[in-house]
Write an enzyme that holds these catalytic residues in place. Structure first.
Site, PDB file in Angstrom:
ATOM      1  N   THR A   1       0.632  -1.105   0.068  1.00 13.68           N
ATOM      2  CA  THR A   1      -0.042  -0.097   0.002  1.00 13.68           C
ATOM      3  C   THR A   1       0.806   1.271   0.100  1.00 13.68           C
ATOM      4  O   THR A   1       2.126   1.247   0.343  1.00 13.68           O
ATOM      5  CB  THR A   1      -0.873   0.055   1.233  1.00 13.68           C
ATOM      6  OG1 THR A   1      -0.031   0.245   2.546  1.00 13.68           O
ATOM      7  CG2 THR A   1      -1.802  -0.979   1.428  1.00 13.68           C
ATOM      8  N   ASP A   2       0.304   2.217  -0.552  1.00 15.38           N
ATOM      9  CA  ASP A   2       0.911   3.708  -0.230  1.00 15.38           C
ATOM     10  C   ASP A   2       0.629   3.805   1.362  1.00 15.38           C
ATOM     11  O   ASP A   2      -0.026   3.094   1.917  1.00 15.38           O
ATOM     12  CB  ASP A   2       0.384   4.832  -1.290  1.00 15.38           C
ATOM     13  CG  ASP A   2       1.131   5.919  -1.101  1.00 15.38           C
ATOM     14  OD1 ASP A   2       2.060   6.330  -0.483  1.00 15.38           O
ATOM     15  OD2 ASP A   2       0.984   6.789  -2.273  1.00 15.38           O
TER      16      ASP A   2
END
Ligand SMILES: *[C@@H]1O[C@H](CO)[C@@H](O)[C@H](O)[C@H]1NC(C)=O
Ligand SMILES: *[C@@H]1O[C@H](CO)[C@@H](O)[C@H](O)[C@H]1NC(C)=O
Ligand SMILES: *[C@@H]1O[C@H](CO)[C@@H](O)[C@H](O)[C@H]1NC(C)=O
Ligand SMILES: *[C@@H]1O[C@H](CO)[C@@H](O)[C@H](O)[C@H]1NC(C)=O
Ligand SMILES: *[C@@H]1O[C@H](CO)[C@@H](O)[C@H](O)[C@H]1NC(C)=O
Ligand SMILES: *[C@@H]1O[C@H](CO)[C@@H](O)[C@H](O)[C@H]1NC(C)=O
Ligand SMILES: *[C@@H]1O[C@H](CO)[C@@H](O)[C@H](O)[C@H]1NC(C)=O
Ligand SMILES: *[C@@H]1O[C@H](CO)[C@@H](O)[C@H](O)[C@H]1NC(C)=O
Ligand SMILES: *[C@@H]1O[C@H](CO)[C@@H](O)[C@H](O)[C@H]1NC(C)=O
Length: 889
Positions: free
Chosen positions: A304-305
């Site tokens: 994920t960011d």
């Protein structure tokens, strides 16, 4: 443009979308209904992302991954459930020394993997280099330099103990020129970006560091990418922006460079903050399961960011492999994964094969780039302080020790950076032989963009200001300068050695002294101006990441007009993160030269001296179009929310940048691919050879079923998963795989919805580990999609002759017209930078056209198809200077 898939999906997926827990799912359903009503009035249906399950598992036969697969299987098969969970979940924001780290596996000798920004160098440390931006590197149109840049960046990350460099960037692609992070990527053209990202990845990974292709996908603006950030700016939104992208545009534009990244063997991909067709990128099964891992055969892991994670089980089933930085929100001490992931496997909701697949993908990427367990370079820096001693667990303030070893990883990379920035500088105008300079008698330099930031090159955190010369834009995509050579310093040194009289005024707002100086007889004036942008969490002069306008900052237009009204030899140098409007002065006869020097990095001044004085004969090409107004682009950033879940409809389809200017028959100031030299070139003898090749066969048949990697069955007794008090001391806010209590799963999870029957919210097939049908555009072996898409159908050659007075490089470009009524007039398909052609010398440009290059995405067949329309091949020096052409048989 409304694709059939949206219409079809709107009805079908209300019961099929796995978004988070049931509460989120219901919320989503309400939201969808509200939007359908709202947009129903406007006649446009809500964009919906169709479900795609189960999540594809690794393929032991994938090209380039075979050995890594075997090593990973050998390692993962020994791992316990909680060790695997440790690998997938970050330890929380500022929990360790890197911007993100996952748990270690001490029993098997694996130290914690380190994820570190940025795409231009090692962020948040010292004794590192600051490289030329991706966008400026793309302007070189030079594969070897793009590779060399990747390799050097990878070596620096490796030397600091980084496992994953968080770059390069193909999202944003650059849909809107105002987009704040376009400079971190390469170009609003999928082929230039695809080749650039692939070369960069090969370089980084050849240095033994995993590259991370980001941000997947549709991350085309900063506004509304995060709810908290937007609310902080006073916008009333409840969910992040949805980039609504139809299937054809997705394939022909935004997904294309990611296919090249995967074909280049990239080890990780970062999913973005935004939603795509109203489903969050990090739990979007259509994007992750179907496109990335299914169709493109991606074998690495998806992370994920930072804080883009939105749900537990559903993100795991939708294809996510790693949560970064691990906590739900920074420093909450809670996680969608960690203990929740342990519970989800123990309580039978998440099949263990999916967790095994996450661990396999992470370990395979680790081995693929040449790592071995136990021989990782120790992490020798700290992202949160440059102090030598401090807490290793920064958030908790514990573990006092030496955390910064100040390892100098720069080698001789300054020389390479100087070369890349010079070879990425685009000469846009040059009249009266204004350039190259040859011992001018009296040189005057004007503008705040020529001098230093009074607070030093690193004076503004994450380069979040525009003071002094612009050599690096702002945000997490930046790094600390080891030094920064300003244009003023380098030009003065050159002037002194030449015996030139030199004076500079390093400000834009000194009209009286400036006018008096440039009015003197025989002056050559160089005006430096800029336009900055960056990441959304920093607001510089009202620009919340994205640029508010396309004009030059700090009244630079006025400065140029003032100087050029008094000096008949005014040279303009622009440092910027994208195009600026030059209409007010570009055609003044007194503006004798214009250069775009992009975002050059630490050697800024030396690079521009090399170009201005001809040590480097310019050959760079503008990697974007220069229009005469923001409206001329036909695309823009959405600056005001149009809903509590802002909707950004990519209604322009594939028509961004030059495709839009060509389609609407507008003359840009400078077209994509344009750039001058100190010499001239002619093009002749286009030769197109058809290559015999087997017909395209869509992939068919079935995958293997999900493999059993674990050698032991995980216990179902919660007491076996408790925190090991006797051997480990608990660090505050740290994310572990362990449970705090064994009294009940619900208590250990702390989730109100814990224990609701899975069939209430899990989509059909989500946990199915049986053999799955191949997608037609996928491949049994080759990552990047059906291998036949990369078959060469034509080889193209042309002669390029230096017809001018000096040696120089030339960048011939290959475009095609696909011929259909909905196709752009031309699209870039190849290029080369031919080096050092002497006057009179002829070089041969050669390029190829693959099947993909000549295909369109067929939304019904769900495959690439070559249409029956007549196709034409063009070769020339820019997207509009295409002197050679030939129709394909
Ligand atoms: C998980 O990682 C942490 C360090 O980040 C380590 O202390 C712990 O021992 C690991 N747990 C397991 C089960 O390996
Ligand atoms: C945000 O918008 C919603 C719906 O339009 C409204 O009910 C709510 O009061 C607004 N909140 C704020 C803080 O303006
Ligand atoms: C588990 O996830 C839920 C959200 O789905 C969250 O509210 C809860 O705090 C998490 N539990 C732990 C122990 O982190
Ligand atoms: C299993 O654990 C997950 C993660 O905490 C939770 O979301 C889910 O509701 C649990 N399901 C059951 C059936 O207990
Ligand atoms: C530097 O930039 C900041 C923020 O953009 C601005 O407020 C400040 O005045 C600038 N300082 C100088 C000396 O230019
Ligand atoms: C454009 O934005 C920059 C930076 O905020 C500002 O300096 C400039 O004045 C703006 N231009 C116009 C025409 O508003
Ligand atoms: C060009 O510069 C000369 C001074 O050298 C000045 O007299 C003239 O007006 C300028 N022309 C323009 C179009 O600004
Ligand atoms: C500028 O003007 C001067 C004197 O008027 C002339 O000698 C010179 O050639 C001009 N330079 C250019 C670049 O036109
Ligand atoms: C760890 O300590 C806590 C509180 O001190 C206790 O509740 C828990 O049962 C202990 N866990 C183990 C595995 O001993």
């Amino acid at each position: 443009m409304i694709e059939p898939i949206w219409l079809l999906a709107a009805a079908a997926t209300l019961s099929g979308v796995a978004n988070a827990n049931p509460a989120q799912f219901e919320h989503r359903a309400d939201k969808l209904e509200a939007h359908l009503q709202q947009r129903g009035d406007a006649g446009a249906p809500e964009a919906v992302s169709p479900p795609h399950y189960p999540s594809p598992w690794m393929n032991p036969n994938a090209d380039g991954w075979e050995a890594a697969y075997i090593q990973a299987k050998q390692f993962v098969s020994q791992m316990t459930l909680m060790e695997k969970v440790n690998l997938t979940t970050g330890v929380g924001w500022e929990g360790e020394q890197c911007v993100g780290q996952v748990g270690a596996v001490p029993r098997l000798g694996l130290t914690s993997m380190c994820m570190q920004d940025s795409p231009v160098g090692v962020r948040d440390t010292d004794f590192n280099s600051v490289f030329t931006s991706g966008q400026t590197a793309a302007a070189t149109f030079d594969r070897a330099l793009l590779y060399a840049r990747g390799l050097a960046m990878g070596q620096e990350h490796r030397g600091k103990g980084v496992t994953v460099q968080l770059g390069p960037v193909a999202g944003p692609l650059g849909r809107a020129p105002e987009g704040g992070r376009n400079w971190e990527g390469f170009a609003p053209d999928p082929v230039l970006t695809g080749i650039s990202i692939a070369e960069t990845i090969r370089g980084i990974q050849d240095a033994g560091v995993i590259a991370c292709a980001k941000h997947f996908i549709g991350n085309e603006q900063e506004h509304f990418r995060q709810v908290g950030e937007a609310q902080g700016y006073g916008y009333n939104i409840t969910q992040t922006l949805s980039s609504n992208i139809d299937d054809k545009t997705m394939h022909e534009m935004y997904l294309w460079p990611f296919a090249d990244a995967i074909r280049a063997g990239v080890g990780s991909v970062m999913c973005s903050y935004n939603q795509i067709n109203n489903s969050y990128a990090c739990q979007n099964s259509k994007m992750l399961n179907n496109l990335l891992k299914g169709e493109l055969g991606f074998q690495g892991f998806v992370m994920t960011d930072w804080q883009a994670h939105q749900s537990g089980v559903s993100s795991a089933l939708a294809g996510l492999d790693m949560s970064m930085p691990g906590d739900t929100v920074f420093n909450s001490g809670l996680s969608y994964w960690g203990p929740n992931l342990t519970l989800a496997v123990v309580n039978g909701t998440l099949p263990e094969w999916r967790l095994d697949d996450m661990a396999m993908r992470i370990m395979a990427a680790f081995f693929k780039v040449g790592n071995t367990v136990g021989s990782q370079v120790p992490i020798n820096f700290d992202s949160w302080t440059l102090d030598t001693y401090g807490p290793v667990h920064f958030a908790a303030g514990v573990g006092h020790q030496q955390i910064n070893h100040h390892v100098d990883v720069r080698a001789d990379h300054g020389t390479l950076i100087r070369e890349i920035a010079a070879k990425g500088t685009v000469l846009l105008k040059n009249t009266n032989n204004a350039l190259p300079l040859n011992k001018p008698k009296f040189l005057v330099v004007v503008g705040d963009d020529a001098g230093s930031n009074p607070d030093g090159p690193n004076g503004c955190s994450d380069r979040g200001c525009d003071n002094g010369t612009l050599a690096m834009a702002w945000g997490s995509g930046s790094a600390n300068f080891p030094y920064m050579v300003t244009p003023d310093a380098a030009l003065q040194a050159k002037a002194i050695s030449d015996g030139t009289v030199y004076q500079s005024i390093l400000a834009n707002n000194r009209p009286d002294t400036t006018e008096a100086l440039v009015s003197q007889d025989g002056v050559t004036a160089i005006v430096f101006v800029n336009a900055d942008s960056g990441e959304g969490y920093i607001n510089v002069a009202g620009n919340e990441g994205d640029r508010l306008n396309l004009t030059i900052w700090h009244e630079g237009d006025q400065l140029i007009k003032n100087v050029s009204s008094l000096c008949n030899n005014t040279i303009v140098v622009i440092h910027s993160t994208g195009p600026v409007i030059v209409d007010e002065w570009y055609d003044s006869p007194n503006v004798t030269a214009i250069l775009w020097a992009g975002i050059p990095g630490q050697e800024s001044g030396n690079s521009i001296v090399d170009v201005l004085y001809g040590a480097v004969n310019p050959a760079a090409r503008t990697p974007f179009t220069w229009g005469s107004s923001r409206e001329s682009y036909g695309t823009d950033v959405l600056y005001e929310p149009n809903s509590q879940t802002p909707q950004l409809d990519f209604t322009e389809g594939v028509f961004i940048d030059y495709r839009h200017f060509d389609k609407t028959n507008q003359t840009p100031r400078y077209e994509f691919g344009y750039g001058l030299s100190y010499t001239t070139f002619s093009y002749a003898n286009l030769n197109v050879q058809k290559v015999p090749v087997a017909p395209y066969t869509p992939n068919e048949g079935y995958t293997e079923p999900a493999p059993t990697i674990s050698t032991t069955n995980a216990s179902t007794n919660l007491a076996d998963y408790l925190f090991p008090n006797s051997t480990l001391s608990h660090v505050w806010q740290y994310i572990y795989p362990y449970l705090n209590t064994s009294s009940s799963g619900k208590e250990a999870s702390g989730d109100l919805h814990y224990g609701e029957p899975a069939d209430k919210y899990l989509p059909p097939n989500a946990t199915d580990g049986s053999a799955q049908p191949y997608l037609p555009a996928s491949d049994k072996i080759s990552p990047g999609g059906n291998a036949a898409l990369y078959d060469i159908l034509y080889t193209i050659t042309a002669d390029v002759t230096n017809t001018g007075p000096v040696t120089g490089d030339e960048v011939p470009q290959l475009y095609v017209s696909l011929g259909g009524p909905d196709d752009p007039p031309v699209v870039l398909r190849g290029f080369d930078r031919i080096h050092d052609l002497a006057p009179g010398q002829t070089g041969v440009f050669s390029a190829v056209l693959t099947r993909r290059d000549l295909s369109n995405w067929d939304t019904v067949k769900q495959d690439w198809v070559i249409s029956n329309y007549t196709k034409t091949v063009y070769v020339g020096s820019s997207s509009r200077k295409l002197s050679l052409k030939q129709t394909l048989a």
